[in-house]
Design a protein around this motif. Structure first.
Motif, PDB file in Angstrom:
ATOM      1  N   ALA A   1      38.957  40.198  27.709  1.00 31.50           N
ATOM      2  CA  ALA A   1      38.426  39.064  28.461  1.00 31.50           C
ATOM      3  C   ALA A   1      37.447  38.279  27.586  1.00 31.50           C
ATOM      4  N   PRO A   2      37.122  37.047  27.972  1.00 33.01           N
ATOM      5  CA  PRO A   2      36.126  36.278  27.218  1.00 33.01           C
ATOM      6  C   PRO A   2      34.813  37.049  27.097  1.00 33.01           C
ATOM      7  N   GLN A   3      34.231  37.000  25.925  1.00 26.54           N
ATOM      8  CA  GLN A   3      33.006  37.757  25.680  1.00 26.54           C
ATOM      9  C   GLN A   3      31.767  36.868  25.593  1.00 26.54           C
ATOM     10  N   ASN A   4      31.947  35.548  25.638  1.00 28.16           N
ATOM     11  CA  ASN A   4      30.794  34.652  25.605  1.00 28.16           C
ATOM     12  C   ASN A   4      30.557  34.076  26.996  1.00 28.16           C
ATOM     13  N   ALA A   5      29.358  33.606  27.223  1.00 29.41           N
ATOM     14  CA  ALA A   5      28.964  33.166  28.560  1.00 29.41           C
ATOM     15  C   ALA A   5      29.831  32.023  29.065  1.00 29.41           C
ATOM     16  N   ALA A   6      30.116  31.057  28.202  1.00 31.64           N
ATOM     17  CA  ALA A   6      30.912  29.903  28.625  1.00 31.64           C
ATOM     18  C   ALA A   6      32.331  30.321  28.981  1.00 31.64           C
ATOM     19  N   GLY A   7      32.927  31.160  28.152  1.00 34.80           N
ATOM     20  CA  GLY A   7      34.285  31.619  28.423  1.00 34.80           C
ATOM     21  C   GLY A   7      34.357  32.457  29.682  1.00 34.80           C
ATOM     22  N   LEU A   8      33.357  33.296  29.888  1.00 36.31           N
ATOM     23  CA  LEU A   8      33.306  34.141  31.073  1.00 36.31           C
ATOM     24  C   LEU A   8      33.157  33.289  32.332  1.00 36.31           C
ATOM     25  N   ALA A   9      32.296  32.274  32.266  1.00 35.90           N
ATOM     26  CA  ALA A   9      32.095  31.389  33.422  1.00 35.90           C
ATOM     27  C   ALA A   9      33.372  30.630  33.749  1.00 35.90           C
ATOM     28  N   ALA A  10      34.074  30.174  32.711  1.00 32.73           N
ATOM     29  CA  ALA A  10      35.325  29.442  32.926  1.00 32.73           C
ATOM     30  C   ALA A  10      36.381  30.339  33.556  1.00 32.73           C
ATOM     31  N   ALA A  11      36.459  31.570  33.087  1.00 34.89           N
ATOM     32  CA  ALA A  11      37.439  32.509  33.637  1.00 34.89           C
ATOM     33  C   ALA A  11      37.146  32.812  35.100  1.00 34.89           C
ATOM     34  N   ASN A  12      35.892  33.090  35.412  1.00 31.81           N
ATOM     35  CA  ASN A  12      35.532  33.417  36.788  1.00 31.81           C
ATOM     36  C   ASN A  12      35.685  32.234  37.733  1.00 31.81           C
ATOM     37  N   SER A  13      35.522  31.026  37.200  1.00 31.73           N
ATOM     38  CA  SER A  13      35.577  29.837  38.052  1.00 31.73           C
ATOM     39  C   SER A  13      36.961  29.599  38.639  1.00 31.73           C
ATOM     40  N   GLU A  14      37.997  30.120  38.009  1.00 29.65           N
ATOM     41  CA  GLU A  14      39.356  29.914  38.517  1.00 29.65           C
ATOM     42  C   GLU A  14      39.795  31.026  39.467  1.00 29.65           C
TER      43      GLU A  14
ATOM     44  N   PRO B   1      39.323  32.779  42.992  1.00 24.72           N
ATOM     45  CA  PRO B   1      38.695  32.522  44.294  1.00 24.72           C
ATOM     46  C   PRO B   1      37.668  33.558  44.732  1.00 24.72           C
ATOM     47  N   ILE B   2      37.872  34.829  44.374  1.00 24.17           N
ATOM     48  CA  ILE B   2      36.873  35.822  44.793  1.00 24.17           C
ATOM     49  C   ILE B   2      35.667  35.832  43.851  1.00 24.17           C
TER      50      ILE B   2
ATOM     51  N   GLY C   1      60.776  48.150  41.942  1.00 26.05           N
ATOM     52  CA  GLY C   1      61.264  46.834  41.543  1.00 26.05           C
ATOM     53  C   GLY C   1      60.301  45.711  41.828  1.00 26.05           C
ATOM     54  N   SER C   2      59.227  46.010  42.521  1.00 29.49           N
ATOM     55  CA  SER C   2      58.279  44.958  42.889  1.00 29.49           C
ATOM     56  C   SER C   2      57.235  44.748  41.811  1.00 29.49           C
ATOM     57  N   CYS C   3      56.590  43.595  41.895  1.00 32.01           N
ATOM     58  CA  CYS C   3      55.468  43.276  41.012  1.00 32.01           C
ATOM     59  C   CYS C   3      54.252  43.039  41.892  1.00 32.01           C
ATOM     60  N   ILE C   4      53.190  43.761  41.611  1.00 29.89           N
ATOM     61  CA  ILE C   4      51.961  43.663  42.408  1.00 29.89           C
ATOM     62  C   ILE C   4      50.980  42.732  41.698  1.00 29.89           C
ATOM     63  N   ASP C   5      50.571  41.668  42.390  1.00 27.14           N
ATOM     64  CA  ASP C   5      49.605  40.728  41.822  1.00 27.14           C
ATOM     65  C   ASP C   5      48.195  41.232  42.055  1.00 27.14           C
ATOM     66  N   ILE C   6      47.423  41.314  40.997  1.00 25.63           N
ATOM     67  CA  ILE C   6      46.016  41.737  41.106  1.00 25.63           C
ATOM     68  C   ILE C   6      45.179  40.736  40.317  1.00 25.63           C
TER      69      ILE C   6
ATOM     70  N   GLY D   1      42.786  38.330  42.089  1.00 24.25           N
ATOM     71  CA  GLY D   1      41.767  37.663  42.876  1.00 24.25           C
ATOM     72  C   GLY D   1      42.216  36.362  43.501  1.00 24.25           C
ATOM     73  N   ALA D   2      43.546  36.229  43.717  1.00 22.34           N
ATOM     74  CA  ALA D   2      44.178  35.030  44.290  1.00 22.34           C
ATOM     75  C   ALA D   2      44.113  33.834  43.359  1.00 22.34           C
ATOM     76  N   SER D   3      43.947  34.093  42.054  1.00 22.10           N
ATOM     77  CA  SER D   3      43.959  32.980  41.093  1.00 22.10           C
ATOM     78  C   SER D   3      45.371  32.464  40.851  1.00 22.10           C
ATOM     79  N   TYR D   4      46.369  33.298  41.184  1.00 25.11           N
ATOM     80  CA  TYR D   4      47.755  32.833  41.177  1.00 25.11           C
ATOM     81  C   TYR D   4      48.465  33.507  42.329  1.00 25.11           C
ATOM     82  N   VAL D   5      48.841  32.731  43.324  1.00 20.76           N
ATOM     83  CA  VAL D   5      49.472  33.276  44.521  1.00 20.76           C
ATOM     84  C   VAL D   5      50.911  32.777  44.578  1.00 20.76           C
ATOM     85  N   ARG D   6      51.845  33.731  44.617  1.00 18.88           N
ATOM     86  CA  ARG D   6      53.265  33.361  44.665  1.00 18.88           C
ATOM     87  C   ARG D   6      53.731  33.199  46.103  1.00 18.88           C
TER      88      ARG D   6
END
Length: 252
Positions: free
Chosen positions: A198-211, A213-214, A240-245, A247-252
């Protein structure tokens, strides 16, 4: 020892840190015997074996960048497990940045490396596991994919997205073709996970978390918990299923 995974033996790749390490500890807590895997960070894998204790059967060093390494890793783990593996978690992966403006040499080398680790090694391990599991009456294969396999990824990680999309198709095919033999295959599609990838700098971490929903990344223990549930066989109809984990950042 009792528990939902009691009596089962599991190989977990990329288990010197992050999701794989969390899964190894949780599987052992739930009664499984585990084989860990590391490469350059083998000292961390060995340390995890010591921390887990008797339920850790050992750790295998393998560079999955090398062709054929997946099969060799599986064979070594099968030996440590005494000839039977009930569960395989294909967790090891790489997330290299590769711009379309890269040199041809860099572009081709990075694509080849990503596809080798993220796809071919996974396919080779599955290829090795299927006949063994078929002979022993079945087993659980859990492949860690990514939301990128469905939605795509940013412009500098096309190879990563392509590799994870292929893992999804691989998993579905295994489930369809070997379900009659008691072999169940599942894929997980995490978004950002709070690991060193995952992003290790503050800006990258903030950008990742911002997308998300939780408002936060998934923790390694959350991915491990889903792996343990699927590995238990408690819901084999989900094969055969794929489990999305994510945080609802991509909902199919």
């Amino acid at each position: 020892m009792t528990g939902p995974l009691a009596g089962k033996r599991a190989l977990i790749t990329g288990s010197s840190h992050g999701v794989g390490r969390a899964a190894a500890f949780l599987f052992a807590e739930q009664g499984a015997e585990v084989i860990l895997h590391g490469n350059q960070n083998m000292a961390d894998a060995d340390s995890a074996v010591q921390e887990i204790g008797p339920r850790a059967l050992g750790a295998v060093q393998s560079d999955l960048m090398m062709p054929g390494a997946g099969r060799e890793l599986y064979d070594a783990a099968l030996h440590l497990a005494g000839g039977r593996l009930d569960i395989v978690v294909n967790n090891a992966g790489i997330h290299w940045e590769t711009s379309i403006d890269s040199s041809d040499e860099t572009w081709e080398a990075n694509w080849a490396g990503i596809l080798q680790v993220n796809l071919m090694a996974v396919a080779d391990i599955c290829r090795a596991a299927i006949p063994e599991m078929k002979e022993s009456g079945g087993g659980e294969i859990i492949n860690i994919a990514s939301r990128a396999g469905y939605r795509g990824e940013d412009k500098d990680h096309m190879a990563y997205a392509a590799s994870k999309g292929a893992v999804l198709s691989l998993t579905k095919t295994i489930a369809r073709q070997w379900g009659q033999h008691g072999i169940h295959a599942y894929a997980l599609a995490p978004g950002w996970i709070n690991t060193r990838m995952a992003p290790q700098n503050a800006a990258g971490l903030a950008a990742a978390n911002s997308e998300i929903p939780i408002g936060r990344m998934a923790e390694p223990e959350e991915i491990a918990a889903m792996c343990a549930f699927l590995a238990s066989g408690a819901c084999s109809s989900a094969t055969g299923s794929c489990i999305d984990i994510n945080g609802a950042s991509y909902v199919r």
